[in-house]
Write a protein that holds these residues in place. Sequence first.
Motif, PDB file in Angstrom:
ATOM      1  N   VAL A 233       0.840  -1.205   0.000  1.00 51.37           N
ATOM      2  CA  VAL A 233       0.000   0.000   0.000  1.00 51.37           C
ATOM      3  C   VAL A 233       0.873   1.253   0.000  1.00 51.37           C
ATOM      4  N   SER A 234       1.953   1.224   0.792  1.00 49.24           N
ATOM      5  CA  SER A 234       2.836   2.399   0.859  1.00 49.24           C
ATOM      6  C   SER A 234       3.499   2.676  -0.483  1.00 49.24           C
ATOM      7  N   ILE A 235       3.868   1.614  -1.195  1.00 47.45           N
ATOM      8  CA  ILE A 235       4.482   1.790  -2.514  1.00 47.45           C
ATOM      9  C   ILE A 235       3.497   2.426  -3.485  1.00 47.45           C
ATOM     10  N   MET A 236       2.244   2.020  -3.403  1.00 44.91           N
ATOM     11  CA  MET A 236       1.227   2.573  -4.306  1.00 44.91           C
ATOM     12  C   MET A 236       0.893   4.016  -3.979  1.00 44.91           C
ATOM     13  N   LYS A 237       1.094   4.425  -2.726  1.00 44.12           N
ATOM     14  CA  LYS A 237       0.714   5.776  -2.309  1.00 44.12           C
ATOM     15  C   LYS A 237       1.826   6.799  -2.505  1.00 44.12           C
ATOM     16  N   GLU A 238       3.071   6.351  -2.455  1.00 44.53           N
ATOM     17  CA  GLU A 238       4.190   7.297  -2.517  1.00 44.53           C
ATOM     18  C   GLU A 238       4.250   7.980  -3.891  1.00 44.53           C
ATOM     19  N   PRO A 239       4.496   9.292  -3.904  1.00 41.61           N
ATOM     20  CA  PRO A 239       4.540  10.041  -5.172  1.00 41.61           C
ATOM     21  C   PRO A 239       5.909   9.951  -5.862  1.00 41.61           C
ATOM     22  N   TYR A 240       6.227   8.796  -6.424  1.00 44.98           N
ATOM     23  CA  TYR A 240       7.519   8.628  -7.076  1.00 44.98           C
ATOM     24  C   TYR A 240       7.500   9.189  -8.497  1.00 44.98           C
ATOM     25  N   ASP A 241       8.638   9.728  -8.894  1.00 43.12           N
ATOM     26  CA  ASP A 241       8.797  10.163 -10.283  1.00 43.12           C
ATOM     27  C   ASP A 241       9.291   9.023 -11.157  1.00 43.12           C
TER      28      ASP A 241
ATOM     29  N   SER B  39       3.604   0.787  -8.394  1.00 44.85           N
ATOM     30  CA  SER B  39       3.945   2.159  -8.023  1.00 44.85           C
ATOM     31  C   SER B  39       3.211   3.132  -8.939  1.00 44.85           C
ATOM     32  N   ASN B  40       3.052   4.351  -8.442  1.00 48.16           N
ATOM     33  CA  ASN B  40       2.379   5.369  -9.268  1.00 48.16           C
ATOM     34  C   ASN B  40       3.387   6.257  -9.993  1.00 48.16           C
ATOM     35  N   ALA B  41       4.605   5.740 -10.159  1.00 51.28           N
ATOM     36  CA  ALA B  41       5.657   6.516 -10.824  1.00 51.28           C
ATOM     37  C   ALA B  41       5.303   6.784 -12.288  1.00 51.28           C
ATOM     38  N   LYS B  42       5.724   7.923 -12.777  1.00 50.05           N
ATOM     39  CA  LYS B  42       5.483   8.263 -14.178  1.00 50.05           C
ATOM     40  C   LYS B  42       6.358   7.420 -15.090  1.00 50.05           C
ATOM     41  N   TYR B  43       7.599   7.214 -14.674  1.00 52.39           N
ATOM     42  CA  TYR B  43       8.545   6.448 -15.479  1.00 52.39           C
ATOM     43  C   TYR B  43       8.856   5.144 -14.756  1.00 52.39           C
ATOM     44  N   LYS B  44       8.687   4.045 -15.465  1.00 52.93           N
ATOM     45  CA  LYS B  44       8.851   2.724 -14.850  1.00 52.93           C
ATOM     46  C   LYS B  44       9.825   1.884 -15.669  1.00 52.93           C
ATOM     47  N   PHE B  45      10.872   1.422 -14.984  1.00 51.20           N
ATOM     48  CA  PHE B  45      11.862   0.566 -15.639  1.00 51.20           C
ATOM     49  C   PHE B  45      11.870  -0.790 -14.939  1.00 51.20           C
ATOM     50  N   TYR B  46      11.599  -1.836 -15.699  1.00 54.95           N
ATOM     51  CA  TYR B  46      11.429  -3.170 -15.117  1.00 54.95           C
ATOM     52  C   TYR B  46      12.716  -3.997 -15.102  1.00 54.95           C
ATOM     53  N   GLY B  47      13.789  -3.433 -15.582  1.00 51.97           N
ATOM     54  CA  GLY B  47      15.066  -4.125 -15.517  1.00 51.97           C
ATOM     55  C   GLY B  47      15.448  -4.875 -16.773  1.00 51.97           C
ATOM     56  N   ASP B  48      14.573  -4.873 -17.774  1.00 54.14           N
ATOM     57  CA  ASP B  48      14.826  -5.641 -18.988  1.00 54.14           C
ATOM     58  C   ASP B  48      15.653  -4.851 -19.999  1.00 54.14           C
ATOM     59  N   LEU B  49      16.393  -5.587 -20.781  1.00 55.44           N
ATOM     60  CA  LEU B  49      17.041  -5.027 -21.964  1.00 55.44           C
ATOM     61  C   LEU B  49      16.172  -5.384 -23.156  1.00 55.44           C
ATOM     62  N   ASP B  50      15.834  -4.402 -23.972  1.00 53.59           N
ATOM     63  CA  ASP B  50      15.001  -4.676 -25.145  1.00 53.59           C
ATOM     64  C   ASP B  50      15.606  -5.773 -26.003  1.00 53.59           C
ATOM     65  N   GLU B  51      14.744  -6.610 -26.554  1.00 57.73           N
ATOM     66  CA  GLU B  51      15.212  -7.737 -27.355  1.00 57.73           C
ATOM     67  C   GLU B  51      16.047  -7.303 -28.556  1.00 57.73           C
ATOM     68  N   ASN B  52      15.772  -6.111 -29.084  1.00 59.13           N
ATOM     69  CA  ASN B  52      16.506  -5.650 -30.259  1.00 59.13           C
ATOM     70  C   ASN B  52      17.760  -4.855 -29.898  1.00 59.13           C
ATOM     71  N   GLN B  53      18.092  -4.828 -28.588  1.00 57.09           N
ATOM     72  CA  GLN B  53      19.273  -4.109 -28.136  1.00 57.09           C
ATOM     73  C   GLN B  53      20.376  -5.090 -27.758  1.00 57.09           C
TER      74      GLN B  53
END
Length: 359
Positions: free
Chosen positions: A114-122, A141-155
């Motif tokens: 719940v705390s992760i969902m409420k925090e105003p992360y960028d 999270s409610n962050a605007k920018y989200k990085f899941y740790g993956d490298l794109d398949e075409n990279q």
Amino acid sequence: MSFLSKINQFRRGVMRGLTKDIGKQKTDYGILMVDKSEIKRILICRPNGRLGNLLLITPLVKEVAATFPNCKIDLFVKGTLAPIIFENYEAYNKSIPLPKKPFKSLIDYIKVWVSIMKEPYDMAINVDQNSSSGRLAVRFSNAKYKFYGDLDENQVIDKSDYEHIAKYPVYNFRNYLSKLGIEKSNRIIASVDLNLSSSEFMNGKKKLDELVTNSKKTICIFTYATGNKCLTEEWWGDFYKALKDKYREYNIIEILPVENVSQIGFQAPSFYSKDIREIGAVIANTELFIGADSGIMHLASSVQTPTAGLFSVSNLKKYEPYDNSSIGIDIYSYSKNDYFKVFNAILSNGRIKSLSKAV
């Protein structure tokens, strides 16, 4: 393997299967150019409580802090070590610990999510792409920018050290930032770093001076490791005898694990503490650390002591210590003479005692 271990292994496999595609949908930010000064609240997710794994995210934390100089970083982790490891990092704000046993701490477990969902992360960043909890935390999270740790398949990242667990999250993160209009950095990836203060370093020197009451320089060994990474008493007995014979001009001390055991039968002067920063400060005042792949090995590397990691089962390229003349040694590929050639090369280079500036 015990029944509970099999259940946990099955559970982790199921969760990875359910979460592996989270975040893999294409995110199109158009021609948006992100203003780095506006990124002020960042969540980094590494829901693991082991000493080594937490130390190994310090290069990413330093990368994030250098990229977004106005940011404060929260860490989604397990256990109680993160606040101790990151206490001297200026960008560090707080840790959000996930209970190790959620079904026994169900209310606390729910509160974390719940705390992760409420925090105003960028921005929210997952370190390990195979971590189900990390991927879910970024997703929720409610962050605007989200990085899941993956490298794109075409990279493709053409780096010889990409496989290292402390480095590939940084390379992947840089690649992600380039999609946000942020120029990809080419600087050398930072060392694993405990960020000892000068007072901590001097306290470590005092502790070492109490242990060895002469002016000789000191070699530090750690003879323990978990599971099948732990080399036998016979192996260590032979190694310690050869080490003493070869380096009579050095003190040799042993750092003891929390279990307070020794694979050499406590033959060397030994240091025991449950304070990882104090242990690190003692190691920081030695010339060379020798030990099997373990959290203490990474701790030695994190205080910039030249570290020789002895690998028997772990993936050397993934976990070997680096920088400051450190090296990973495959014990099945090295003879005893080869060991000493490596140690001689490290010791002949000397060591530079320097303290990093906290980030």
